[in-house]
Motif scaffolding. Structure first.
Motif, PDB file in Angstrom:
ATOM      1  N   ALA A 114      -0.934   5.726  -2.873  1.00  0.00           N
ATOM      2  CA  ALA A 114      -2.109   5.507  -2.025  1.00  0.00           C
ATOM      3  C   ALA A 114      -3.241   4.969  -2.891  1.00  0.00           C
ATOM      4  CB  ALA A 114      -2.531   6.802  -1.350  1.00  0.00           C
ATOM      5  N   ASP A 115      -3.780   3.839  -2.469  1.00  0.00           N
ATOM      6  CA  ASP A 115      -4.915   3.231  -3.165  1.00  0.00           C
ATOM      7  C   ASP A 115      -6.009   2.982  -2.128  1.00  0.00           C
ATOM      8  OD1 ASP A 115      -6.513   2.135  -5.081  1.00  0.00           O
ATOM      9  OD2 ASP A 115      -5.468   0.224  -5.164  1.00  0.00           O
ATOM     10  N   ASP A 116      -6.664   4.047  -1.718  1.00  0.00           N
ATOM     11  CA  ASP A 116      -7.641   3.978  -0.631  1.00  0.00           C
ATOM     12  C   ASP A 116      -9.072   3.809  -1.116  1.00  0.00           C
ATOM     13  OD1 ASP A 116      -5.579   4.341   1.204  1.00  0.00           O
ATOM     14  OD2 ASP A 116      -5.706   6.521   1.023  1.00  0.00           O
ATOM     15  N   ILE A 169     -16.758  -3.811   2.275  1.00  0.00           N
ATOM     16  CA  ILE A 169     -16.788  -4.890   1.295  1.00  0.00           C
ATOM     17  C   ILE A 169     -15.532  -5.756   1.360  1.00  0.00           C
ATOM     18  CG2 ILE A 169     -16.944  -5.374  -1.184  1.00  0.00           C
ATOM     19  CD1 ILE A 169     -18.493  -2.761  -1.466  1.00  0.00           C
ATOM     20  N   PHE A 170     -14.397  -5.176   1.749  1.00  0.00           N
ATOM     21  CA  PHE A 170     -13.130  -5.899   1.727  1.00  0.00           C
ATOM     22  C   PHE A 170     -12.429  -5.840   3.084  1.00  0.00           C
ATOM     23  CE2 PHE A 170     -13.790  -4.399  -2.627  1.00  0.00           C
ATOM     24  CZ  PHE A 170     -13.701  -5.588  -3.319  1.00  0.00           C
ATOM     25  N   ASP A 171     -11.797  -6.956   3.452  1.00  0.00           N
ATOM     26  CA  ASP A 171     -10.886  -7.027   4.595  1.00  0.00           C
ATOM     27  C   ASP A 171      -9.469  -7.131   4.051  1.00  0.00           C
ATOM     28  OD1 ASP A 171     -12.644  -6.940   6.741  1.00  0.00           O
ATOM     29  OD2 ASP A 171     -12.984  -9.106   6.711  1.00  0.00           O
ATOM     30  N   SER A 172      -8.538  -6.480   4.710  1.00  0.00           N
ATOM     31  CA  SER A 172      -7.142  -6.571   4.305  1.00  0.00           C
ATOM     32  C   SER A 172      -6.561  -7.897   4.794  1.00  0.00           C
ATOM     33  CB  SER A 172      -6.350  -5.407   4.896  1.00  0.00           C
ATOM     34  OG  SER A 172      -5.000  -5.520   4.534  1.00  0.00           O
ATOM     35  N   VAL A 173      -5.920  -8.646   3.888  1.00  0.00           N
ATOM     36  CA  VAL A 173      -5.325  -9.933   4.235  1.00  0.00           C
ATOM     37  C   VAL A 173      -3.817  -9.788   4.395  1.00  0.00           C
ATOM     38  CG1 VAL A 173      -4.961 -12.307   3.450  1.00  0.00           C
ATOM     39  CG2 VAL A 173      -7.157 -11.202   3.067  1.00  0.00           C
ATOM     40  N   SER A 174      -3.180  -9.172   3.405  1.00  0.00           N
ATOM     41  CA  SER A 174      -1.737  -8.963   3.501  1.00  0.00           C
ATOM     42  C   SER A 174      -1.359  -7.690   2.759  1.00  0.00           C
ATOM     43  CB  SER A 174      -0.973 -10.157   2.922  1.00  0.00           C
ATOM     44  OG  SER A 174      -1.193 -10.259   1.539  1.00  0.00           O
ATOM     45  N   GLY A 175      -0.351  -7.019   3.263  1.00  0.00           N
ATOM     46  CA  GLY A 175       0.116  -5.779   2.657  1.00  0.00           C
ATOM     47  C   GLY A 175      -0.754  -4.591   3.015  1.00  0.00           C
ATOM     48  N   ASN A 176      -0.324  -3.423   2.604  1.00  0.00           N
ATOM     49  CA  ASN A 176      -1.044  -2.175   2.842  1.00  0.00           C
ATOM     50  C   ASN A 176      -1.508  -1.601   1.518  1.00  0.00           C
ATOM     51  OD1 ASN A 176      -0.573  -2.136   5.646  1.00  0.00           O
ATOM     52  ND2 ASN A 176       1.479  -1.331   5.299  1.00  0.00           N
ATOM     53  N   LYS A 200      13.290   7.392  -3.351  1.00  0.00           N
ATOM     54  CA  LYS A 200      13.747   7.856  -4.656  1.00  0.00           C
ATOM     55  C   LYS A 200      13.406   6.821  -5.721  1.00  0.00           C
ATOM     56  CE  LYS A 200      18.065   9.076  -7.024  1.00  0.00           C
ATOM     57  NZ  LYS A 200      19.527   9.133  -6.895  1.00  0.00           N
ATOM     58  N   LEU A 201      13.063   7.313  -6.903  1.00  0.00           N
ATOM     59  CA  LEU A 201      12.838   6.443  -8.051  1.00  0.00           C
ATOM     60  C   LEU A 201      13.654   7.018  -9.208  1.00  0.00           C
ATOM     61  CD1 LEU A 201      11.378   4.008  -9.245  1.00  0.00           C
ATOM     62  CD2 LEU A 201       9.426   5.470  -9.711  1.00  0.00           C
ATOM     63  N   ASP A 202      14.735   6.320  -9.561  1.00  0.00           N
ATOM     64  CA  ASP A 202      15.645   6.800 -10.599  1.00  0.00           C
ATOM     65  C   ASP A 202      14.978   6.832 -11.966  1.00  0.00           C
ATOM     66  OD1 ASP A 202      17.906   7.234  -8.980  1.00  0.00           O
ATOM     67  OD2 ASP A 202      18.361   5.091  -8.981  1.00  0.00           O
ATOM     68  N   ALA A 203      15.548   7.610 -12.856  1.00  0.00           N
ATOM     69  CA  ALA A 203      15.043   7.696 -14.230  1.00  0.00           C
ATOM     70  C   ALA A 203      15.177   6.333 -14.901  1.00  0.00           C
ATOM     71  CB  ALA A 203      15.823   8.739 -15.002  1.00  0.00           C
ATOM     72  N   GLY A 204      14.115   5.908 -15.585  1.00  0.00           N
ATOM     73  CA  GLY A 204      14.137   4.637 -16.292  1.00  0.00           C
ATOM     74  C   GLY A 204      13.895   3.416 -15.425  1.00  0.00           C
ATOM     75  N   SER A 205      13.567   3.596 -14.168  1.00  0.00           N
ATOM     76  CA  SER A 205      13.352   2.447 -13.293  1.00  0.00           C
ATOM     77  C   SER A 205      11.880   2.350 -12.891  1.00  0.00           C
ATOM     78  CB  SER A 205      14.231   2.549 -12.045  1.00  0.00           C
ATOM     79  OG  SER A 205      13.876   3.687 -11.299  1.00  0.00           O
ATOM     80  N   HIS A 206      11.547   1.268 -12.189  1.00  0.00           N
ATOM     81  CA  HIS A 206      10.175   1.098 -11.720  1.00  0.00           C
ATOM     82  C   HIS A 206      10.161   0.356 -10.389  1.00  0.00           C
ATOM     83  CE1 HIS A 206      10.475  -3.026 -13.235  1.00  0.00           C
ATOM     84  NE2 HIS A 206       9.387  -3.285 -12.542  1.00  0.00           N
ATOM     85  N   VAL A 207       9.060   0.483  -9.674  1.00  0.00           N
ATOM     86  CA  VAL A 207       8.828  -0.234  -8.427  1.00  0.00           C
ATOM     87  C   VAL A 207       7.439  -0.865  -8.500  1.00  0.00           C
ATOM     88  CG1 VAL A 207      10.361   1.126  -6.960  1.00  0.00           C
ATOM     89  CG2 VAL A 207       8.025   1.892  -7.323  1.00  0.00           C
ATOM     90  N   SER A 208       7.242  -1.906  -7.722  1.00  0.00           N
ATOM     91  CA  SER A 208       5.953  -2.590  -7.680  1.00  0.00           C
ATOM     92  C   SER A 208       5.476  -2.688  -6.248  1.00  0.00           C
ATOM     93  CB  SER A 208       6.066  -3.995  -8.263  1.00  0.00           C
ATOM     94  OG  SER A 208       6.391  -3.943  -9.620  1.00  0.00           O
ATOM     95  N   HIS A 209       4.164  -2.681  -6.104  1.00  0.00           N
ATOM     96  CA  HIS A 209       3.554  -2.833  -4.787  1.00  0.00           C
ATOM     97  C   HIS A 209       2.343  -3.750  -4.923  1.00  0.00           C
ATOM     98  CE1 HIS A 209       2.229  -1.960  -0.769  1.00  0.00           C
ATOM     99  NE2 HIS A 209       1.056  -1.552  -1.214  1.00  0.00           N
ATOM    100  N   THR A 210       2.234  -4.718  -4.036  1.00  0.00           N
ATOM    101  CA  THR A 210       1.096  -5.645  -4.070  1.00  0.00           C
ATOM    102  C   THR A 210       0.465  -5.750  -2.693  1.00  0.00           C
ATOM    103  OG1 THR A 210       2.517  -7.548  -3.644  1.00  0.00           O
ATOM    104  CG2 THR A 210       2.052  -7.042  -5.933  1.00  0.00           C
ATOM    105  N   PHE A 211      -0.824  -6.039  -2.684  1.00  0.00           N
ATOM    106  CA  PHE A 211      -1.542  -6.335  -1.447  1.00  0.00           C
ATOM    107  C   PHE A 211      -2.731  -7.210  -1.779  1.00  0.00           C
ATOM    108  CE2 PHE A 211      -2.998  -2.255  -3.057  1.00  0.00           C
ATOM    109  CZ  PHE A 211      -4.384  -2.343  -3.006  1.00  0.00           C
TER     110      PHE A 211
END
Length: 193
Positions: free
Chosen positions: A67-69, A75-82, A89-100
């Motif tokens: 959560a990045d609230d 000041i900002f309008d959301s254009v794309s993404g949340n 699940k996030l396995d050991a040694g792995s990563h995920v990315s999120h953009t908006f």
């Protein structure tokens, strides 16, 4: 009598090894938050936010929530993404990315708080919390410092341009005088053989 200290030492050694093993078998969550500004031709400015969540531990984590609230709707309008996302699940040694992407509505210097990551680990029932790295202040819809740098370069050139030119001419003159010419080095090569 000598066996009593040996037994006590063995108990402490086993306790130390088991605690080290237990500490090594935990998740270690690191999150990196980045933001970049993009000025559009229409005069608006977009903020592209990317958050990478890494599990550097030795156990998988579950019910991962991001959560990045901290982005104000004034000041900002959301254009794309949340501004939030979740993963099962996030396995050991792995990563995920999120953009908006957001679009700036006001000229301001904005300080965004770190994103909050919550997750569960199999060995604990309590929800675990991690925070992303903070981002530097964003100056939205501000005149960029490129104009300032150009003005500074013009002032320096006007003030010290003649000194720089004179120094460059002296350097080139000395370089020409003291560097061997191509003809003389070719002639020296023939004389040696």
């Amino acid at each position: 009598m000598a066996t009593a200290p040996l037994i006590i030492f063995t108990i402490f050694a086993l306790f130390g090894v088991s605690s080290l093993t237990a500490a090594a078998e935990t998740p270690f969550v690191v999150a990196h938050k980045k933001a970049s500004l993009l000025k559009l031709k229409s005069g608006t400015e977009r903020v592209s936010v990317s958050i990478d969540v890494y599990n550097h531990g030795s156990l998988a984590i579950y019910d991962v929530s991001l959560a990045d609230d901290s982005w104000s709707t004034e000041i900002f309008d959301s254009v794309s993404g949340n501004t939030s996302n979740s993963w099962e699940k996030l396995d050991a040694g792995s990563h995920v990315s999120h953009t908006f992407e957001l679009e700036s509505k006001a000229k301001t210097t904005y300080y965004s708080a770190p994103a909050v990551i919550t997750y569960r680990i199999p060995t604990k029932s309590k929800l675990q919390v991690a925070y992303s790295t903070p981002i530097p202040a964003l100056e939205t819809l501000a005149e960029k410092t490129v104009a300032y740098k150009l003005d500074l370069a013009k002032k320096l050139l006007a003030q010290y341009g003649s000194h720089f030119s004179l120094g460059l001419i002296v350097y080139l003159f000395v370089r020409i005088i003291f560097s061997p010419s191509a003809k003389s080095s070719a002639g020296n090569a023939k004389k040696r053989h």
